[in-house]
Write an enzyme that holds these catalytic residues in place. Structure first.
Site, short mmCIF file in Angstrom:
data_model
loop_
_atom_site.label_atom_id
_atom_site.label_comp_id
_atom_site.label_asym_id
_atom_site.label_seq_id
_atom_site.Cartn_x
_atom_site.Cartn_y
_atom_site.Cartn_z
CG ASP A 184 -1.86 -1.14 1.28
OD1 ASP A 184 -2.17 -1.67 0.21
OD2 ASP A 184 -2.29 -1.51 2.40
N1 URA Z 1 -1.15 -5.97 3.92
C1 URA Z 1 -1.66 -4.72 3.94
O1 URA Z 1 -2.69 -4.46 4.55
N2 URA Z 1 -0.99 -3.77 3.26
C2 URA Z 1 0.16 -4.00 2.61
O2 URA Z 1 0.72 -3.07 2.03
C3 URA Z 1 0.68 -5.30 2.60
C4 URA Z 1 -0.01 -6.28 3.27
#
Ligand code: URA
Length: 244
Positions: free
Chosen positions: A106
């Site tokens: 993310d």
């Molecule tokens: N899980 C999440 O919630 N975000 C990420 O970036 C990676 C794994």
């Protein structure tokens, strides 16, 4: 093994421009092969073997590239984006123009991301059937209950209906930060559903405040890399990935 490829493809693959820009560059005498000016960009060159020089600078043909990036927050896991800087933009020393991130983090997640143009390798790391472990370090709001360890180990059913594979939760510390309870955890998951770690922690009442990926299969984040820094994968790391 020696092969022949078109000069414009050679230079386009190495990020020197589009085919039409390279055709024009050749016409203007900006490209030399083995010391001779070459006016036709569609000629074939031997790789390795022929010496290609663009604007006076020798260009080597690199087939595969592999980097480890400590992804910083605020950068998107994509190859192109209209609004944000991408993880590929951060790799300033790249030769290839076809690099991509192996999987996504993310925008607000930090940590280990492999950047390459090796599609089969990405498949080996990401294919759901491969169940490659990924370890995340998360700081979460509130005190994560001990019961979450078992709930995750059994495979938590999220409120939206997603049944997660068994995951390993390790509670590292519970503490007060500015009078508010927080928990530091390590979470190992073997799949990569959208916002998976955030959704899992939310489901046990402790939303993620910050998230960092530490490992992906046999590869661990090089802790000497500050967020935004990268380095090529080592021979040893490549061997580990090739054995997957
Ligand atoms: N899980 C999440 O919630 N975000 C990420 O970036 C990676 C794994």
């Amino acid at each position: 093994m020696e092969k022949e490829i078109r000069l414009d493809k050679f230079l386009a693959d190495m990020g020197k421009g589009t085919r039409s820009q390279l055709k024009e560059a050749a016409r203007k005498g900006r490209i030399h092969v083995n010391g001779e000016v070459v006016k036709k960009a569609d000629m074939k060159v031997k790789v390795p073997g022929d010496v290609v020089v663009f604007d006076g600078v020798p260009v080597s043909y690199v087939t595969m590239e592999y980097y480890m990036l400590n992804k910083p927050q605020g950068v998107v896991s994509a190859t192109e984006d209209n609004r944000y800087q991408t993880v590929v933009d951060l790799i300033e020393g790249k030769n290839r123009r076809d690099l991509f991130p192996v999987g996504r983090l993310d925008i607000d997640t930090e940590g280990l991301l492999i950047i390459t143009n090796d599609g089969p390798l990405a498949h080996r790391l990401l294919a759901p059937k491969k169940h490659v472990d990924k370890i995340y370090y998360a700081v979460c709001d509130g005190f994560v209950p001990d019961s979450a360890v078992e709930t995750f180990a059994e495979g938590i059913l999220l409120p939206d209906g997603l049944k997660c594979l068994p995951a390993k939760l390790e509670i590292k510390a519970r503490k007060d930060v500015d009078g508010k309870p927080v928990t530091e955890v390590f979470l190992t998951i073997r799949e990569g559903k959208f916002h998976q770690v955030k959704r899992m922690m939310e489901a046990v009442g402790c939303p993620v405040v910050s998230l960092k990926r530490l490992t992906m299969g046999p590869i661990s984040l090089d802790e000497t890399l500050e967020p935004g820094q990268y380095r090529p994968l080592t021979e040893k790391e490549l061997e580990l990935l090739n054995s997957l």
